[in-house]
Design a protein around this motif. Structure first.
Motif, PDB file in Angstrom:
ATOM      1  N   ASP A  21      46.850  28.649  64.375  1.00 55.60           N
ATOM      2  CA  ASP A  21      46.643  29.762  63.445  1.00 55.60           C
ATOM      3  C   ASP A  21      47.048  31.110  64.067  1.00 55.60           C
ATOM      4  OD1 ASP A  21      44.665  29.961  65.319  1.00 55.60           O
ATOM      5  OD2 ASP A  21      43.047  30.363  63.880  1.00 55.60           O
ATOM      6  N   GLU A  22      47.804  31.040  65.132  1.00 60.78           N
ATOM      7  CA  GLU A  22      48.213  32.290  65.794  1.00 60.78           C
ATOM      8  C   GLU A  22      49.325  32.969  64.995  1.00 60.78           C
ATOM      9  OE1 GLU A  22      48.602  32.043  70.049  1.00 60.78           O
ATOM     10  OE2 GLU A  22      50.308  33.405  70.038  1.00 60.78           O
ATOM     11  N   GLU A  26      50.675  38.414  67.284  1.00 61.00           N
ATOM     12  CA  GLU A  26      49.911  38.172  68.518  1.00 61.00           C
ATOM     13  C   GLU A  26      50.829  37.632  69.604  1.00 61.00           C
ATOM     14  OE1 GLU A  26      46.154  35.852  68.010  1.00 61.00           O
ATOM     15  OE2 GLU A  26      46.650  36.005  65.875  1.00 61.00           O
ATOM     16  N   LYS A  38      53.535  46.977  66.527  1.00 57.79           N
ATOM     17  CA  LYS A  38      52.128  47.399  66.425  1.00 57.79           C
ATOM     18  C   LYS A  38      51.385  46.585  65.384  1.00 57.79           C
ATOM     19  CE  LYS A  38      53.105  50.682  69.319  1.00 57.79           C
ATOM     20  NZ  LYS A  38      52.868  50.413  70.731  1.00 57.79           N
ATOM     21  N   GLY A  40      48.655  47.297  62.546  1.00 57.24           N
ATOM     22  CA  GLY A  40      47.971  48.411  61.880  1.00 57.24           C
ATOM     23  C   GLY A  40      46.891  47.983  60.912  1.00 57.24           C
ATOM     24  N   CYS A  41      47.099  46.877  60.193  1.00 55.88           N
ATOM     25  CA  CYS A  41      46.108  46.507  59.176  1.00 55.88           C
ATOM     26  C   CYS A  41      45.822  45.017  59.160  1.00 55.88           C
ATOM     27  CB  CYS A  41      46.559  46.978  57.790  1.00 55.88           C
ATOM     28  SG  CYS A  41      47.965  46.057  57.130  1.00 55.88           S
ATOM     29  N   VAL A  43      46.979  42.788  57.253  1.00 55.73           N
ATOM     30  CA  VAL A  43      47.068  42.146  55.932  1.00 55.73           C
ATOM     31  C   VAL A  43      48.394  42.459  55.223  1.00 55.73           C
ATOM     32  CG1 VAL A  43      44.576  42.019  55.587  1.00 55.73           C
ATOM     33  CG2 VAL A  43      45.812  44.058  54.809  1.00 55.73           C
ATOM     34  N   GLU A  45      49.979  45.298  54.705  1.00 55.78           N
ATOM     35  CA  GLU A  45      50.055  46.497  53.862  1.00 55.78           C
ATOM     36  C   GLU A  45      50.744  47.665  54.541  1.00 55.78           C
ATOM     37  OE1 GLU A  45      49.157  47.139  50.730  1.00 55.78           O
ATOM     38  OE2 GLU A  45      48.345  45.158  50.290  1.00 55.78           O
ATOM     39  N   LEU A 134      53.746  52.300  56.019  1.00 60.69           N
ATOM     40  CA  LEU A 134      52.941  53.510  55.880  1.00 60.69           C
ATOM     41  C   LEU A 134      53.113  54.417  57.090  1.00 60.69           C
ATOM     42  CD1 LEU A 134      49.615  51.954  54.539  1.00 60.69           C
ATOM     43  CD2 LEU A 134      51.354  53.206  53.227  1.00 60.69           C
TER      44      LEU A 134
END
Lengths: 161, 772
Positions: A21-22, A26, A38, A40-41, A43, A45, A134
């Motif tokens: 499930d990596e 990561e 990076k 950031g969220c 999910v 987005e 974003l």
């Protein structure tokens, strides 16, 4: 149970033992140590983890490392091999498209993808192409300007960088 | 300044840009010391509950888990908070918001840490959450803190508002409902901890003031200050949201308990749940003006939801009060404000720091009054604009350069305002069939923003400047760089003042072990404060160079200046000499401390400020009345930051401020249902994207030199955002004839308002006109 995954990471063949499930983000950050990408969220987005997977722009937080087995992964570190900035990176520096810089690597990957898609992008196509990423600092203005500048330069050189 | 500037005001490139575009810059979330443990925090799922017990046995049995800490493991004072220490590091008895920390797990991997955190069993007795600030203020409400639920209140009067309203031709009364707002920096709170080479417990993280972090860590750990080191230099955005302690004490605690380096990175959900926010505020305004457009009376009441803990809730409320009348002269004022504890998350500092809420109120009122007396909104503002020597809303004299009128005049001359009639009708880009349904409007707003911390709070800035024999300069200043471009600004100022090329300047920031205390990186203060401190340091450096030249070369007494070149030289009373020869192998170091000047009167609680920056925004919106969709088409920002230090940085801050102002106006709200947060990631907390921010943002520097500023400069990092929101609200009224008083204004609100406005709808006017 770890899974073996082969990636071509910024041109270099790599093999990683990953959890089933990596997520790719990561593996890239923690196992390959390429922290330019990076998170950031988590999910899909914000786009801070954007990388090119077989040339396609993806959020590395939404791709399992195992799914990327056998694929080519291109991250921000791959943009300037040998430390020579790409035209896009140079334009981001020149135009002041960077503030805190945390969105910048993802933004550069999105910009690279959109410039591969559109050789002569309109302003609207540039803004569309960056809309999945974003940025909280710049208001996007100078990022759009940097991409426009590169598009013009590349077009003037017949698509070459 | 008679001499032409060589460096300042130019399109200088950022020092850190190259490291950021290559991904080479190491942020707090990228750090990974050898042999580190990963941390995960156990947070309350309840907005309000008693903690009956915490059972760590199952968590400790998870493979890879090394240590679990609870309230009883906090060796010092189990409390933190910038102004009042009322938030537990780890809650042992009671949790007051969803996100409150109960335990921390340290493990060999992030997975193990998270599995451990999930295995910590906390026995909660849920309590009725306190969610309505007005109700929370009443004596019968359950108290969240020993002193009751009113964290802070302020009341000021000037003149007699009743008399002011009697004299007024028009009186306008409205209530504004402003949401809680999330900073949404792209890098969540993150950091690492370890023992440094001197054995100091070191936290390298994301704070906005390393010296205060050091104090807060030491207090919670029960350690002397010198045993603690705090670092925070390059950070992925902050906007006030990393001013309070976030990860620092949890990191320090676990390194203290395990002896090993630790790493903690908050998930986005944790970040939104746990961190401070902009105060949700209910704002009531009643204002009056004369027939010829003189502002006569401002009466206001602010009720700010400060959430579970104090942080900077008191000072934020104070700035609302101070800025109640905006940049305007008004004889009669009455203002009351309350910052109230609830179980709705946690509020604190955020760009604008209370001015934001006041500005939405007063700037909406200004437009409503201008409309009622049929006066041009900029002319009305200009007529009432504060001047140096005027008495401000809270009845003190405006002493320094006041740029209010200059920014309004600049807006009047701007392209957008001059071309407003044509702009409103310009629907060329709209498909012909839709044109009858699309409306355009323009709006303006002016703003002032206190700079620095205000009177009564220590507001100093110490820097150290080192000159090496090869002519390279190192400036050590403990402020942080979270994107604003401060370090580049420092280098530019040094290059301007000394004859040193920018590429020979190195900035060492954000580290209590390496840089002196330069104060907080907040309140639009760093360029101004560090700029002044470095100017003092440069003068000292020249005096020292002169002294050395007198001592070593026999020059007559007097300062010596640096002269750039391949072989840097010094020039002074004795002629010229090679710098390397003068200094030998030893670099020359000087220090200087600048104190931000303060007002002569003291109203208490840091009020008032002496220095303010000013701005006037013009915003143009387009509304599709069929779908309710609003797009901001153009924004002009006329900002008085005195002398511009970095032209590109100035514009960049402004453009980012515009995006945040659009977010506050049209998109963003942290929503709660009975204290439970409903918007915990960017899929429900929606931010403006590149499609929502106009490419047509024009930033016009209005240079009103601040006599005390470095080259006349002051900060614009807040002014650039605050006025944007009310300018958009005013543009919406211009487009639709609807006054929105509740943020954010989303498509649904537009459609609802248009339905009410339609014949048979129930749109109500609350403007009283004499004789009508």
């Amino acid at each position: 149970m770890a899974v073996s995954v082969n990636l071509k990471l910024n041109g270099a063949a790599c093999r990683f033992e990953v959890e089933p499930d990596e997520r790719l983000v990561e593996t890239v950050r923690e196992k390959a140590g390429l922290t330019g990408t990076k998170l950031g969220c988590g999910v899909g987005e914000c786009g801070a983890c954007s990388v090119l997977l077989d040339g396609k722009l993806v959020c590395a937080c939404l791709v399992l490392a195992a799914q990327a087995d056998g694929c080519e992964v291109f991250t921000v570190e791959g943009l300037a091999p040998g430390g020579r900035l790409s035209d896009l990176q140079r334009a981001f520096v020149e135009e002041g498209a960077v503030q805190c810089g945390y969105c910048t690597p993802g933004m550069l990957m999105a910009a690279e993808a959109l410039l591969r898609r559109h050789k002569r992008p309109t302003g609207e196509q540039i803004r569309q192409g960056l809309a999945g990423n974003l940025c909280r600092c710049t208001g996007y203005t100078k990022i759009v300007a940097a991409v426009r500048k590169v598009a013009k330069r590349r077009a003037a050189r017949g698509g070459r960088r | 300044m008679a001499r032409a500037l060589k460096v300042l005001g130019k399109r200088t490139r950022r020092l850190d840009a190259e490291a950021k575009v290559t991904g080479a810059l190491v942020y707090p979330s990228d750090k990974a010391p050898d042999d580190m443990l990963w941390l995960a925090v156990v947070r309350s799922p309840h907005p309000h509950a008693r903690v009956l017990g915490v059972d760590c046995a199952a968590a400790e049995a998870v493979p890879g888990v090394v240590r679990v800490a609870t309230a009883r493991d906090v060796p010092g004072e189990n409390a933190f908070g910038i102004a009042i220490q009322d938030q537990p590091v780890l809650c042992g008895e009671r949790v007051r918001y969803q996100g409150d920390a109960v335990a921390v797990v340290a493990a060999e991997s992030l997975r193990a840490a998270r599995a451990g955190a999930a295995a910590v069993r906390v026995d909660y007795e849920p309590l009725e959450p306190v969610v309505e600030p007005e109700a929370a203020m009443r004596p019968d409400s359950p108290a969240l803190h020993p002193g009751g639920n009113i964290l802070h209140q302020g009341h000021f009067t000037k003149g007699d508002v009743a008399e002011g309203f009697r004299q007024s031709h028009v009186v306008v009364e409205r209530e504004y409902d402003l949401p809680m707002m999330e900073h949404a920096y792209l890098e969540t709170e993150a950091g690492v901890s370890f023992y440094d080479e001197l054995g100091r417990l070191t936290v390298d993280s994301c704070g906005q003031y390393v010296y205060r972090d050091q104090t807060q860590i030491a207090r919670a750990l029960g350690l002397p200050l010198e045993r603690v080191r705090a670092i925070g230099a390059h950070v992925g955005g902050a906007f006030g949201g990393k001013d309070e302690i976030t990860v620092q004490i949890h990191l320090a605690l676990m390194t203290h308990l395990t002896g090993r380096p630790c790493k903690l990175v908050l998930t986005r959900e944790e970040s939104i749940l746990f961190s401070t926010k902009r105060h949700a505020t209910r704002v009531r305004y009643k204002t009056g003006c004369s027939r010829d457009g003189r502002l006569l009376a401002v009466e206001a009441r602010f009720v700010a939801d400060t959430g579970a803990y104090a942080s900077l809730g008191g000072p934020v409320l104070n700035l609302m009060l101070e800025h109640v009348a905006g940049p305007y002269r008004v004889p009669h004022v009455k203002v009351d404000g309350f910052a109230v504890y609830t179980n709705n998350g946690f509020a604190g500092a955020f760009r604008g720091f209370g001015c934001t809420q006041a500005c939405v109120g007063i700037e909406s009122q200004m437009d409503l009054m201008a409309r009622a007396i049929r006066m041009d909104p900029l002319a009305f503002r200009l007529k009432n604009a504060l001047q140096t020597g005027d008495r401000a809303a809270l009845d003190y004299e405006m002493k320094t350069a006041v740029g209010a009128a200059a920014t309004i005049r600049s807006a009047q001359k701007g392209k957008l305002w001059r071309g407003r009639a044509a702009w409103r009708k310009d629907l060329r880009k709209v498909p012909a069939a839709l044109r009858p349904h699309v409306k355009r409007g323009l709006g303006v707003a002016s703003q002032m923003q206190g700079m620095g911390l205000g009177i009564g709070l220590p507001d100093y800035c110490e820097v150290a400047l080192e000159l090496g024999p090869a002519g390279d300069c190192t400036l050590r200043a403990s402020t942080s760089e979270f994107g604003q471009g401060a370090y580049t600004a420092y280098a530019a100022m040094l290059a301007e003042r000394l004859d040193v090329p920018m590429e020979r300047v190195r900035i060492v920031g954000g580290d209590t072990g390496l840089a002196p205390d330069s104060g907080t990186t907040t309140a639009s203060r760093t360029t101004y404060a560090v700029g002044n401190a470095l100017l003092m340091a440069c003068e000292r450096l020249e005096a020292e160079l002169g002294r050395l030249a007198a001592e070593r070369l026999g020059w007559p007494a007097g300062p010596a200046r640096l002269r750039a070149g391949r072989e840097p030289r010094v020039q002074g009373a004795g002629g010229q000499a090679a710098l390397a020869g003068l200094l030998g192998q030893t670099p020359l170091e000087v220090r200087a401390t600048y104190h931000i000047p303060v007002a002569e009167v003291e109203l208490g609680d840091g009020l008032p400020h002496l220095l303010y920056s000013y701005g006037t925004h013009v915003a143009g919106v387009e509304v599709d009345t069929l779908t309710g969709e609003i797009t901001v088409q153009a924004v002009e920002a006329h900002l008085d930051g005195g002398q511009v230090i970095l032209r590109t940085g100035f514009e960049g801050q402004s453009e980012g401020g515009v995006a945040q102002g659009i977010g506050y106006a049209l998109f963003e709200a942290v929503e709660f249902e009975r204290g439970r947060c409903l918007t915990t990631n960017f899929n429900t907390y929606v931010l403006p994207t590149s499609l929502d921010v106009p490419t047509a943002i024009r930033t016009v520097p209005v240079v009103v030199r601040e006599p005390t500023g470095p080259w006349g400069a002051k900060g614009i990092s807040e002014t650039c955002m605050v006025g944007v929101t009310p300018a958009i609200l005013n543009a919406l009224e211009d487009a639709l004839g609807v006054r929105f008083t509740r943020l954010p204004v989303r498509a649904e609100a537009v459609l609802r308002a248009l339905a009410e406005q339609a014949p048979g709808g129930r749109a109500g006017a609350r403007t009283r006109r004499k004789g009508s």
